[in-house]
Design an enzyme around this catalytic site. Sequence first.
Site, PDB file in Angstrom:
ATOM      1  N   GLU A   1      46.661  57.760  51.995  1.00 19.14           N
ATOM      2  CA  GLU A   1      46.582  56.295  52.029  1.00 19.14           C
ATOM      3  C   GLU A   1      46.791  55.785  53.451  1.00 19.14           C
ATOM      4  OE1 GLU A   1      48.321  53.798  49.122  1.00 19.14           O
ATOM      5  OE2 GLU A   1      48.618  55.438  47.703  1.00 19.14           O
ATOM      6  N   GLY A   2      45.916  54.916  53.881  1.00 15.13           N
ATOM      7  CA  GLY A   2      45.959  54.372  55.229  1.00 15.13           C
ATOM      8  C   GLY A   2      44.976  55.063  56.140  1.00 15.13           C
TER       9      GLY A   2
END
Length: 655
Positions: free
Chosen positions: A562-563
């Site tokens: 995530e990211g």
Amino acid sequence: MSVDGWNTVLVLGGIRSGKSEFAESLVTDAPVVRYVATAPEGDPEDTEWATRLAAHRARRPGSWTTEETTEDPRRLADVLASAETNETVLVDDLGGWVTVLLDPDHQPADDVATIAELAEAIRGCAARVVLVSPEVGLSLVPTTPLGRAFTDALGAANRAVADACDAVVLVVAGQPVWLKSVAAVTEPAATEPAATEPAATVTAATAAGTAPVAASLADTEPTPEVQLPDVLTHTPPATPTPEPGNAWAAPTMALPMVATGLVIQPGMELPMPDEYAGPQAVDRLATLDVPGAGLGVLDRVVGFAAATQGTSTPAAWGSVRVLLLHGDHAGGASAGTVAGESARRAAQARAGQGALARLAAESGASLQVVDTPAAAPIEDQPALTAEQVESALRYGWRLAEQAADAGVQLLVLGACGAGTEAAAAAVLAATAGAEPPAVLGRVITESGEIDDAAWMTRCAAVRDALHRTRRSSRGAKDILAELGGGDVAVATGVLLGATARRVPVLLDGPVGLAAGMVSRDLAGQARHWCLLADHGGHPAVRLAADVLGLTPLLDLRLDLGEGANALVALPLLRSVLALAAALPAHPSLGGGDDTDPAGDEPESTDPSYADPDLTEPDSTDPDVTEPDFAEPEPAGPGPASTGTDEQPASGLRAG
């Protein structure tokens, strides 16, 4: 459904009061709706009654299923008892149901016992239920025995159903007035006067757009604030001077403040993006001097940036900050994960290492690792206490404010905790009626193998958590406390704080989307400031994006964490915005022509000549710093990246 999270609601109202329309508006976001029609068809020659029924049918979306209980009123209790957790049942209305119940064709019948069965079915129903009923207690006493029997039976039904429901609303002239709410059910006013007073004060202040006087709440016990971690960033950009129509970081509202600090509660009035700038920017794209058909689906990026910046010619995001939320979930939610792996990832990002930190450096983005409260096993107990939820929400809001004050123009939300996928699935099941196996992705081991046993353990944990909380309130804060955990709570606060400061957020992964689902009941405006670059092939992200109305821009199916997935797409999104801002209109539409010999900037024939806009920056220029992937000094944490926040020159010149 967005009724401050309540699971069962009774909507009362008079004739033509708008009660049915209001009830239908409560379930518009529900993925599965069963409409239960209780009214009899009536006399075939009664055209006015037939018109009313036709109007009700016309308002129902085609995705709804319809059931009728006119043949057997007792069947309504069976319908509620058989409803699944992923369904929403809309019953319209109890007046027709009582009419059929008292009909001579259904006599002898014990209407008292049947009403009691209905109330008990509502209490035990696993689905969300909205019931509509006429309010007859304000009318005159009928002069006929049949009329009195009807009003008495319907009045008794309304009382029994209202007692069984979590919330009750009275619609008068189209205006809803809540009769049974959170304070009336969960907070005893006699024992906690200090807890109920701020809520009333803040509600009035929020509606008026002003901050209440803190002195009236001086007796409230202060809550210790969480200490913000240091921002791991390279040279912070200077706060830009807001231009007319393009104030990225300007405060937009007077926030409700009390002695305990910021109050985050349902129904907050936060700003919306500019509804005119987005369409104007997309229309402008059709006039640009490009040889092809244009930007394709990426024109949505231009429209989104234009709406959030308040201008039809948006600029590419220069200052970007990545918030990496680190918080583990205990119990079955983290089945299949290696102990300590999430902490290693967080430490890696702090040291400027790993995929996320390197992508951040490449993009010139700052990186901030945020430690959030660890969540307890949701199958056995609440993930967080109510106090932890309040603190986490305020913490997230402050993170967004801190970024806005530093001149950040775009936030990227990511997470690296153990069990985040299962927590997000639990939140989706509670807010969107999803089935856990449908939104839980496969568990992949370190060796790249699929671990079905761990996947089943996660499913069982979410199932048990939903069973444990089946009678709990579905309010936003209750969902965060029971199921969401610290990372989802902080992410929700970030979305709300960013919305208040008009800072767009690039979502990436289940935690950010779960926070988007929860934020709907706190401030529905938050989702309009969110952009989803890629769904990553994650089923929970797909469902939440569909419910929130967020269409992924790309279909790369990246799984870098995530990211990191969002940072891969960021250069493309920046390039699109830079191109849209720099290109002139086509000459046929009055734009300039770079090949015009009468132009102000003739091309040089000198081979030693080089256009300064197209040359590489001088390595000795102190204002330009190349991204540095060198390891930090052992003595300190070091920056996440050493690149510059300034966007590289695009090489494009407007005509």
